[in-house]
Design a protein around this motif. Structure first.
Motif, PDB file in Angstrom:
ATOM      1  N   LYS A  66       0.730  -1.731  -0.184  1.00  0.00           N
ATOM      2  CA  LYS A  66      -0.413  -0.315   0.039  1.00  0.00           C
ATOM      3  C   LYS A  66       1.336   0.967  -0.177  1.00  0.00           C
ATOM      4  O   LYS A  66       2.570   1.442   0.093  1.00  0.00           O
ATOM      5  CB  LYS A  66      -0.381   0.237   1.270  1.00  0.00           C
ATOM      6  N   HIS A  67       0.283   2.566  -0.060  1.00  0.00           N
ATOM      7  CA  HIS A  67       1.360   3.551  -0.200  1.00  0.00           C
ATOM      8  C   HIS A  67      -0.068   4.708   0.972  1.00  0.00           C
ATOM      9  O   HIS A  67      -1.344   4.624   0.581  1.00  0.00           O
ATOM     10  CB  HIS A  67       1.339   4.423  -1.223  1.00  0.00           C
ATOM     11  N   GLN A  68       0.447   5.269   1.744  1.00  0.00           N
ATOM     12  CA  GLN A  68      -0.229   5.644   2.284  1.00  0.00           C
ATOM     13  C   GLN A  68       0.609   7.559   2.043  1.00  0.00           C
ATOM     14  O   GLN A  68       2.219   7.601   2.089  1.00  0.00           O
ATOM     15  CB  GLN A  68       0.281   5.808   3.818  1.00  0.00           C
ATOM     16  N   LYS A  69      -0.403   9.103   2.437  1.00  0.00           N
ATOM     17  CA  LYS A  69       0.455  10.063   2.528  1.00  0.00           C
ATOM     18  C   LYS A  69       0.791  10.348   3.756  1.00  0.00           C
ATOM     19  O   LYS A  69       1.074   9.335   4.675  1.00  0.00           O
ATOM     20  CB  LYS A  69      -0.278  10.720   1.901  1.00  0.00           C
ATOM     21  N   PRO A  70       2.814  11.377   3.375  1.00  0.00           N
ATOM     22  CA  PRO A  70       3.498  11.641   4.331  1.00  0.00           C
ATOM     23  C   PRO A  70       2.461  11.700   6.311  1.00  0.00           C
ATOM     24  O   PRO A  70       3.040  10.723   7.050  1.00  0.00           O
ATOM     25  CB  PRO A  70       4.117  13.014   4.177  1.00  0.00           C
ATOM     26  N   ASP A  71       1.773  12.057   6.256  1.00  0.00           N
ATOM     27  CA  ASP A  71       1.298  12.787   7.839  1.00  0.00           C
ATOM     28  C   ASP A  71       0.495  10.859   8.277  1.00  0.00           C
ATOM     29  O   ASP A  71       0.661  10.695   9.376  1.00  0.00           O
ATOM     30  CB  ASP A  71      -0.622  13.965   7.745  1.00  0.00           C
ATOM     31  N   ALA A  72       0.406  10.615   7.258  1.00  0.00           N
ATOM     32  CA  ALA A  72      -0.926   8.998   7.178  1.00  0.00           C
ATOM     33  C   ALA A  72       0.514   8.301   8.247  1.00  0.00           C
ATOM     34  O   ALA A  72       0.319   7.114   8.970  1.00  0.00           O
ATOM     35  CB  ALA A  72      -1.672   8.744   6.592  1.00  0.00           C
TER      36      ALA A  72
END
Length: 414
Positions: free
Chosen positions: A185-191
């Motif tokens: 998966k890929h998460q954005k920086p904050d998450a």
């Protein structure tokens, strides 16, 4: 009447009992809450220091992990022509399949028992009983690994491409101990950074079977930058086509302009050539699948050899009652060479299925599959593509028209 003073004393005693009980309950609740906070975070000062040390020690240490070198090459008209020749053989050559990237074998056979899972010199921050969220870059129902360590390695080795979440790289992985499903998966920086703290501090939750982890390194990806100009498709929804009526598969054939296709210059030209009895030139390509609008449905229309399918395209007679595209001429054909031929659709395709099609640009076909196939496509369909591309495709061209390499079509990114 009884005196009123005793009643007043009883009322005061009852009120005191109720208030005492309430205070005891509140005290118990505060004590439980305090225990929970202490168990989760410890003292704010010392616990935060531990977190910082663990975060710096296990997440920001640079670790070199061997990765296969995979480059994404777009099919363009300037590329060399791949086996596009006048048919001279009656047999289909053996399939040569480029091996897809797979996670390296791990020294750890089972799930890790600590927050750091290691295989050789590759370490992953992980947590049991945690299922992290994110945008899927590789689906776990078709991707399994023997351990959470190998799942982490697969995340590290994942090669991002523009057609998967617009070039998002894998920075989060989730592994199931029973099914061995490995979701990348890929998460954005904050998450992502919140997830990094979760993997450091969370304990085991018996009701959550997953093991999750994050990877904070950044992998450069030149193929993830959308080119300023291109021909054909670079994703299932981003196409630059020369077709006057557009690429038919760009939205799953849902909005094909039938009138536009029937009035197209290509349809008009082929109808004139057929009316004159002009002999069209034939070309074919092994291990390839060309797109087009079906003028003759392939399921149930079987031929023993690809040459027979090609001849069926030559002999096709335009009709008015065989579906929305049967009044178009045949200039593209596709034949199934294996007992079962994979297509990313809802149909089952078997040996001999002969699809007759129409394309606005048969000299520059939109390619659904070809060897070597796009790496991201091989990852998505690794089980179905183990035997390579089972299709043989060809075109019929007016005399003197050169056959080019074609371009990737939308279906190459399904």
């Amino acid at each position: 009447h009884p005196p009123t003073q005793p009643r007043r004393s009883v009322s005061c005693s009852a009120a005191m009992i109720r208030w005492s009980t309430a205070l005891v309950i509140v005290g118990i609740l505060l004590l439980v809450l305090n225990c929970m906070i202490m168990q989760e975070f410890g003292t704010p000062f010392f616990r935060s220091r531990i977190h910082r040390q663990q975060f710096a020690g296990s997440l920001f240490v640079s670790t070199t992990v061997a990765r296969p070198s995979v480059s994404l090459t777009y099919v363009s008209p300037t590329s060399s022509l791949p086996t596009a020749v006048i048919p001279t053989s009656s047999s289909v050559a053996a399939v040569t399949f480029p091996s897809s990237s797979s996670p390296p074998s791990s020294h750890v056979a089972n799930a890790s028992t600590s927050n750091v899972a290691c295989a050789g010199d590759a370490c992953c921050s992980s947590a049991r009983g945690v299922e992290l969220w994110g945008d899927v870059v590789e689906w776990g129902d078709a991707h399994t690994t023997e351990s959470d360590v190998e799942c982490c390695s697969a995340c590290r080795q994942f090669e991002p491409t523009l057609d998967v979440q617009n070039g998002a790289q894998c920075n989060t992985w989730v592994w199931h101990p029973q099914t061995h499903a490995c979701w990348l998966k890929h998460q954005k920086p904050d998450a992502l950074h919140k997830s990094a703290h979760i993997t450091l501090r969370k304990g085991s939750h018996l009701d959550v079977p997953w093991i999750s982890g994050v990877w904070l390194a950044h992998k450069p990806c030149a193929a993830c930058v959308e080119p300023s100009s291109f021909v054909g498709c670079i994703s299932k929804s981003k196409c630059n086509t020369t077709h006057a009526c557009g690429s038919p598969a760009i939205d799953g054939y849902a909005h094909v302009d039938v009138k536009c296709v029937h009035k197209s210059a290509t349809a008009t030209l082929y109808k004139q050539l057929l009316a004159k009895g002009t002999r069209l030139e034939t070309y074919h390509e092994l291990h390839s699948d060309y797109d087009g609008l079906g003028v003759r449905w392939g399921i149930g229309h079987r031929k023993e050899r690809w040459q027979d399918c090609e001849q069926a395209c030559i002999d096709f007679k335009i009709s008015q009652g065989g579906g929305p595209y049967s009044a178009l001429p045949c200039n593209v054909w596709t034949w199934c060479s294996q007992p079962s031929c994979f297509e990313p659709d809802a149909h089952k395709h078997s040996f001999g299925d002969c699809w007759l099609k129409f394309s606005e640009s048969p000299e520059q076909p939109e390619v659904n599959m070809r060897e070597p196939m796009l790496p991201a496509y091989l990852r998505r369909h690794r089980k179905q593509m183990q035997a390579g591309v089972p299709w043989v495709s060809g075109v019929l061209l007016p005399p003197g028209v050169a056959f080019t390499n074609g371009t990737w079509g939308p279906r190459a990114y399904w």
